[in-house]
Design a protein around this motif. Structure first.
Motif, PDB file in Angstrom:
ATOM      1  N   ALA A  75      -8.841  24.195   1.198  1.00  0.00           N
ATOM      2  CA  ALA A  75      -8.538  25.483   1.845  1.00  0.00           C
ATOM      3  C   ALA A  75      -9.313  25.556   3.156  1.00  0.00           C
ATOM      4  CB  ALA A  75      -8.940  26.651   0.943  1.00  0.00           C
ATOM      5  N   VAL A  76      -8.853  26.443   4.042  1.00  0.00           N
ATOM      6  CA  VAL A  76      -9.563  26.649   5.307  1.00  0.00           C
ATOM      7  C   VAL A  76      -9.791  28.153   5.495  1.00  0.00           C
ATOM      8  CG1 VAL A  76      -7.391  26.505   6.627  1.00  0.00           C
ATOM      9  CG2 VAL A  76      -9.566  26.207   7.805  1.00  0.00           C
ATOM     10  N   ALA A  77     -11.021  28.494   5.880  1.00  0.00           N
ATOM     11  CA  ALA A  77     -11.387  29.905   6.057  1.00  0.00           C
ATOM     12  C   ALA A  77     -11.874  30.122   7.469  1.00  0.00           C
ATOM     13  CB  ALA A  77     -12.492  30.281   5.077  1.00  0.00           C
ATOM     14  N   VAL A  78     -11.692  31.351   7.963  1.00  0.00           N
ATOM     15  CA  VAL A  78     -12.125  31.647   9.339  1.00  0.00           C
ATOM     16  C   VAL A  78     -12.590  33.097   9.430  1.00  0.00           C
ATOM     17  CG1 VAL A  78      -9.750  32.225  10.065  1.00  0.00           C
ATOM     18  CG2 VAL A  78     -11.460  31.574  11.779  1.00  0.00           C
ATOM     19  N   ALA A  79     -13.672  33.304  10.186  1.00  0.00           N
ATOM     20  CA  ALA A  79     -14.136  34.667  10.453  1.00  0.00           C
ATOM     21  C   ALA A  79     -13.207  35.274  11.487  1.00  0.00           C
ATOM     22  CB  ALA A  79     -15.575  34.638  10.951  1.00  0.00           C
TER      23      ALA A  79
END
Ligand code: KG4
Ligand code: ZN
Length: 359
Positions: A75-79
């Protein structure tokens, strides 16, 4: 599960790979301090351009440290909030590109909540339920933290953030940028009782708000040339700078500790979490330790390397993943600052231009 996390909310370009046991496999941060130094503050356009140049090498560096290829990511997360619009867009565009190219779930991170999640990463599940105090360059906010996905707004600054005040006073005293570490260094040689600067609302337990603009003005008048309109600073001897820095720092720390105590007694909670760049300050850490020593309060202060902006704290996104809170590719940025909405006793976003009381 291996999560890639991106952080570009302000002037640090950061990436991290963290697994679902919250083990940090790789982490990289590129600071832009040298780019903004001569302006004594972050210039948004310079920040976003630097993010564009750095984001890919920083992702690469985090993956190399983790000894993982892109194919090993789950998975990829971003602020995506709060922060500077141009800066946030760079991280979001990179995260979406990876999500599409690698067919990965996309997760969103609230940067302010992530500052408190740094305590969960370092100290485990005992950190909840608690009062959370975020002290950063843009935010000075108190939350009731019932769990990693349940942060309720209790109060916050009505003008400058604590870190912003450190930066502005450092600039006024001719100290370096960023101002927090520079003031801390100067304060070590000074007397915190040399000047009695204001501590807004500290005796009013009904208000969980902060205000640092009066303190900033008080320091300004202290160093103004007598008889001028208050804007002309005179040349300051080293020992006077040290006393001013120490007295200013003590006033900020007093206000932060007093309001954290009020929030604990108001909520009946006995655990305090503290995160954000200003939480790296030694005097604040010392005073928070005293608070824990004197009262039946447990304090969890984020480790220094997780106080200033980093991507590791964005591992809060794992909690969103577990709760099924996956974003669509329509995910957008929410720029600006989180500030209180007194009528709704909640927080709202306001554009950065209105959020800061300027000089
Ligand atoms: O959390 P952060 O890295 O970025 C934001 O989310 O804003 O916080 C940056 C702020 C800056 O204002 C910086 O001057 C302050 O944290 N800071 C400190 C210290 N280290 C960083 N303030 C006081 N003492 C420090 N040691
Ligand atoms: Zn931050």
């Amino acid at each position: 599960m291996n999560l890639l996390i991106l952080e570009t909310t302000c002037d640090e370009t950061a990436a991290a790979v963290v697994n679902d046991r919250l083990e940090v496999l790789g982490a990289a941060v590129a600071s832009q301090d040298t780019l903004h130094e001569r302006f004594r503050g972050v210039v948004p356009e310079i920040a976003s351009r630097a993010h564009v140049e750095r984001i890919v090498p920083i992702i690469d560096s985090a993956l190399r440290q983790a000894r993982l290829s892109l194919a090993a990511l789950d998975a990829v997360a971003v602020a995506n909030t709060p922060g500077l619009a141009g800066s946030l867009l760079v991280g979001l565009a990179a995260a979406k590109s990876l999500a599409v190219a690698l067919d990965l779930p996309l997760l969103a991170v609230n940067h302010v909540h992530a500052h408190l999640f740094a305590c969960r990463i370092a100290f485990g599940e005992a950190v909840f339920p608690s009062v959370g105090l975020v002290v950063s360059g843009g935010h000075t906010s108190l939350f009731r933290c019932l769990g990693p996905l349940d942060f309720q707004w209790l109060g916050g600054t009505i003008d400058d953030a604590a870190g912003e005040a450190f930066d502005k006073i450092a600039s006024l005293l001719g100290l370096g940028y960023p101002g927090g570490p520079a003031i801390e260094r100067a304060a070590k040689r000074g007397d915190p009782r040399a000047y009695r600067f204001p501590r807004s609302f500290v005796n009013d337990a009904t208000r969980l708000d902060f205000s640092f603009s009066g303190l900033k003005t008080a320091v300004r008048y202290q160093i103004a040339v007598t008889g001028t309109a208050g804007v002309v600073a005179r040349p300051l001897p080293e020992d006077e700078i040290a006393d001013l820095a120490a007295s200013f720092q003590e006033a900020v720390v007093d206000a932060l500790v007093a309001k954290a105590r009020h929030a604990l007694s108001r909520t009946g909670l006995q655990t305090l979490l503290v995160g954000g760049g200003v939480a790296a300050n030694s005097r604040l850490r010392e005073r928070l330790d005293e608070l824990a020593g004197n009262e039946s309060v447990r304090t969890f202060i984020a480790p220094r390397e997780l106080c200033t902006d980093n991507a590791v704290m964005g591992a809060i996104a794992i909690e969103r993943y577990k709760a099924g809170l996956i974003e669509s590719l329509d995910l957008d940025i929410k720029p600006g600052l989180m500030r209180g909405n007194p009528k709704a006793s909640s927080s709202e976003f306001i554009p950065a231009s209105r959020a800061t009381v300027s000089e």
